[in-house]
Design an enzyme around this catalytic site. Structure first.
Site, PDB file in Angstrom:
ATOM      1  N   ASN A   1       0.847  -1.199   0.000  1.00 49.17           N
ATOM      2  CA  ASN A   1       0.000   0.000   0.000  1.00 49.17           C
ATOM      3  C   ASN A   1       0.872   1.234   0.000  1.00 49.17           C
ATOM      4  OD1 ASN A   1      -2.227  -1.583   0.240  1.00 49.17           O
ATOM      5  ND2 ASN A   1      -2.933  -0.732   2.172  1.00 49.17           N
TER       6      ASN A   1
ATOM      7  N   ILE B   1      -6.091  -6.062  12.114  1.00 56.09           N
ATOM      8  CA  ILE B   1      -5.331  -5.887  13.354  1.00 56.09           C
ATOM      9  C   ILE B   1      -6.100  -5.009  14.338  1.00 56.09           C
ATOM     10  CG2 ILE B   1      -3.126  -5.077  14.314  1.00 56.09           C
ATOM     11  CD1 ILE B   1      -1.998  -5.450  11.396  1.00 56.09           C
TER      12      ILE B   1
ATOM     13  N   ASP C   1      -4.934  -5.350   2.423  1.00 62.73           N
ATOM     14  CA  ASP C   1      -6.161  -6.082   2.754  1.00 62.73           C
ATOM     15  C   ASP C   1      -6.044  -7.567   2.453  1.00 62.73           C
ATOM     16  OD1 ASP C   1      -7.778  -3.936   3.697  1.00 62.73           O
ATOM     17  OD2 ASP C   1      -7.748  -3.163   1.645  1.00 62.73           O
TER      18      ASP C   1
ATOM     19  N   PRO D   1      -5.689 -10.604   8.424  1.00 56.55           N
ATOM     20  CA  PRO D   1      -6.410 -10.309   9.671  1.00 56.55           C
ATOM     21  C   PRO D   1      -6.563  -8.799   9.831  1.00 56.55           C
ATOM     22  CG  PRO D   1      -4.157 -11.007  10.131  1.00 56.55           C
ATOM     23  CD  PRO D   1      -4.371 -11.200   8.663  1.00 56.55           C
TER      24      PRO D   1
ATOM     25  N   PHE E   1      -7.317   4.878  11.690  1.00 59.91           N
ATOM     26  CA  PHE E   1      -7.111   5.901  10.668  1.00 59.91           C
ATOM     27  C   PHE E   1      -7.876   5.511   9.416  1.00 59.91           C
ATOM     28  CE2 PHE E   1      -3.957   9.230  11.634  1.00 59.91           C
ATOM     29  CZ  PHE E   1      -3.770   8.915  12.970  1.00 59.91           C
TER      30      PHE E   1
ATOM     31  N   LYS F   1     -16.788   3.027   9.401  1.00 62.67           N
ATOM     32  CA  LYS F   1     -15.643   2.159   9.718  1.00 62.67           C
ATOM     33  C   LYS F   1     -15.416   2.103  11.229  1.00 62.67           C
ATOM     34  CE  LYS F   1     -12.538   2.310   6.558  1.00 62.67           C
ATOM     35  NZ  LYS F   1     -11.450   2.747   5.688  1.00 62.67           N
TER      36      LYS F   1
ATOM     37  N   LYS G   1     -15.645  -1.360  13.296  1.00 60.39           N
ATOM     38  CA  LYS G   1     -14.457  -1.905  13.975  1.00 60.39           C
ATOM     39  C   LYS G   1     -14.607  -1.855  15.491  1.00 60.39           C
ATOM     40  CE  LYS G   1     -11.339  -1.190  10.142  1.00 60.39           C
ATOM     41  NZ  LYS G   1     -10.106  -1.831   9.728  1.00 60.39           N
TER      42      LYS G   1
HETATM   43  O1  C5P Z   1     -10.435  -1.252   6.891  1.00 58.85           O
HETATM   44  P1  C5P Z   1      -9.511  -0.133   6.554  1.00 58.85           P
HETATM   45  O2  C5P Z   1      -8.177  -0.610   6.039  1.00 58.85           O
HETATM   46  O3  C5P Z   1     -10.062   0.903   5.655  1.00 58.85           O
HETATM   47  O4  C5P Z   1      -9.281   0.581   7.961  1.00 58.85           O
HETATM   48  C1  C5P Z   1      -8.224   1.431   8.240  1.00 58.85           C
HETATM   49  C2  C5P Z   1      -7.824   1.313   9.686  1.00 58.85           C
HETATM   50  O5  C5P Z   1      -7.763  -0.044  10.110  1.00 58.85           O
HETATM   51  C3  C5P Z   1      -6.453   1.872   9.926  1.00 58.85           C
HETATM   52  O6  C5P Z   1      -6.410   2.321  11.259  1.00 58.85           O
HETATM   53  C4  C5P Z   1      -5.573   0.629   9.752  1.00 58.85           C
HETATM   54  O7  C5P Z   1      -4.332   0.751  10.417  1.00 58.85           O
HETATM   55  C5  C5P Z   1      -6.430  -0.457  10.356  1.00 58.85           C
HETATM   56  N1  C5P Z   1      -6.265  -1.771   9.753  1.00 58.85           N
HETATM   57  C6  C5P Z   1      -5.704  -2.796  10.463  1.00 58.85           C
HETATM   58  N2  C5P Z   1      -5.612  -4.058   9.911  1.00 58.85           N
HETATM   59  C7  C5P Z   1      -6.047  -4.295   8.662  1.00 58.85           C
HETATM   60  C8  C5P Z   1      -6.635  -3.251   7.912  1.00 58.85           C
HETATM   61  C9  C5P Z   1      -6.720  -2.008   8.472  1.00 58.85           C
HETATM   62  O8  C5P Z   1      -5.278  -2.575  11.601  1.00 58.85           O
HETATM   63  N3  C5P Z   1      -5.934  -5.512   8.148  1.00 58.85           N
END
Ligand code: C5P
Length: 403
Positions: free
Chosen positions: A210, A311, A282, A309, A333, A347, A351
């Site tokens: 990314n 996180i 992702d 996963p 974020f 989001k 979450k």
């Molecule tokens: O789901 P998305 O990637 O859009 O969400 C962004 C947030 O989720 C950020 O805080 C990112 O660090 C966290 N994140 C994570 N693990 C993932 C995907 C996103 O901790 N696999």
């Protein structure tokens, strides 16, 4: 952004080969907005001249307590009354010994004894001198007397030896002085931060990742240390140096894939605040090839993806951490291309976290600037365009109020 704006610093220089770095140090302090008044010992003048320091700071340099041009001949008292801090770099073993005993036999030592402002020392000496029981005794005494020691670091020394006693680099001293002046709302708190991108291997030479420079996450790490926290930084592949490393208040785990980041994060989830700043991929590749995949004409390989996963979601699901405390306060974020507020809030709820920070605008990647939209359980707040470090400090202050 100048982090030492309007601060008046007395830069004391004692005799040691590291004194040649003072010119650079004075320049950095001035760049950060500080007014710098130099005071040199006699020995320091063997290594760097008062003229050099005067030219760099734009102020006359004081070298003696017997200077009849100072009103009342009270430089030792008047100088410190106007100062926000005295910073001595390098601080020699001899100077540390004198200060620890309260001796005052020249202008710099007299100034320190007569001061009513904080004193910070950046020791610099040969490793045997640093290790000597007498110097260690001086250091302990000085710490007990509320003097702040910056370093020393371990490394290559001018005498050819390697070990502790090396003065911190001017940039490290400057950053620690800046940290010294910041408010400390996170004293005693543990903060966990993920930063940078992750990289998912396809084969030994290819992968998917990314866009993320890591700058925002690293700025938050620096601001958290400045605010008094113990910080653990879990960093994906990026070139950035660990901020404020010499303070000993920050540890770093380097990871590559999202899976590794997940493992490292969960191992450190026993903390008070978790900032998930990383741009986590992702999807990973189900079975990365052990050897480089050979190109077969214009045929593209069929890659099987698996979801990584989440996180942040997993951290937010923790009911209790290892110490039996409630889960960390989780801050996510979001970088969205459209309708930031709604997508970010959706989001946040999905979450199960109390706060999410939206990056406003398309130009944040790799930039030193950003603008943030904070969406939390109680409402929203906008942080106007500023340096990432400045925004990180605002965010830390905001979150510190919530926990
Ligand atoms: O789901 P998305 O990637 O859009 O969400 C962004 C947030 O989720 C950020 O805080 C990112 O660090 C966290 N994140 C994570 N693990 C993932 C995907 C996103 O901790 N696999």
């Amino acid at each position: 952004m100048q982090s030492l704006l309007n601060k008046k610093i007395i830069l004391g220089i004692s005799g040691g080969i590291a004194a040649y770095k003072c010119a650079e140090l004075a320049r950095l302090l001035i760049q950060e907005g500080a007014g710098v008044q130099v005071v040199m010992t006699e020995a320091a003048q063997q290594f760097v001249t008062p003229v050099t320091m005067q030219a760099l700071t734009g102020n006359p340099v004081y070298t003696s307590q017997w200077d009849s041009s100072v009103a009342n001949n009270m430089a030792h008292i008047e100088l410190s009354r106007a100062a926000d801090a005295i910073l001595i770099a390098p601080a020699s073993a001899d100077l540390m010994a004198k200060l620890s005993l309260g001796l005052a036999d020249d202008l710099l030592t007299t100034l320190c004894l007569a001061r009513d402002c904080p004193l910070l020392l950046a020791p610099a000496m040969n490793k045997q001198m640093w290790d000597h029981a007498a110097t260690q005794r001086s250091a302990q005494r000085l710490i007990k007397d509320q003097v702040t020691l910056l370093g020393p670091a371990s490394g290559f020394q001018a005498c050819g030896e390697v070990g502790f006693g090396r003065m911190l680099e001017p940039i490290q001293i400057t950053e620690q002085l800046i940290a010294f002046f910041q408010k400390k709302p996170l004293t005693g708190k543990r903060v966990l931060i993920t930063a940078g991108p992750t990289f998912e291997a396809i084969d030994p030479v290819r992968g998917i990742t990314n866009l993320s420079s890591g700058k925002m996450g690293f700025a938050i790490a620096r601001a958290a240390v400045e605010a008094g926290a113990e910080v653990h930084l879990v960093a994906g592949p990026c070139e950035l140096a660990t901020p404020l490393e010499a303070t000993g208040k920050i540890t770093r785990t380097n990871v590559v894939s999202a899976k590794e980041m997940h493992t490292a994060t969960m191992q450190s989830a026993d903390c008070d605040i978790f900032f998930a700043v990383a741009a986590v991929a992702d999807w990973g590749i189900a079975k990365p090839a052990k050897e480089k995949i050979k190109r077969q004409g214009r045929l593209a390989p069929n890659l099987e993806f698996i979801a990584n996963p989440d996180i942040l979601m997993d951290a937010a699901k923790l009911v209790q951490n290892k110490s039996g405390k409630l889960r960390p306060y989780c801050v996510g974020f979001a970088a969205e291309s459209t309708d930031l507020a709604n997508h970010a809030d959706e989001k946040r709820k999905r979450k199960g976290i109390p706060m999410i920070v939206g990056n406003i605008g398309p130009d944040t990647f790799g930039s030193d600037l950003n603008q943030l939209l904070i969406i939390h359980e109680g409402g929203t707040k906008k942080f106007a365009k500023a340096q990432k470090l400045e925004l990180a400090r605002q965010l830390i202050a905001f979150v510190a109020n919530k926990i």
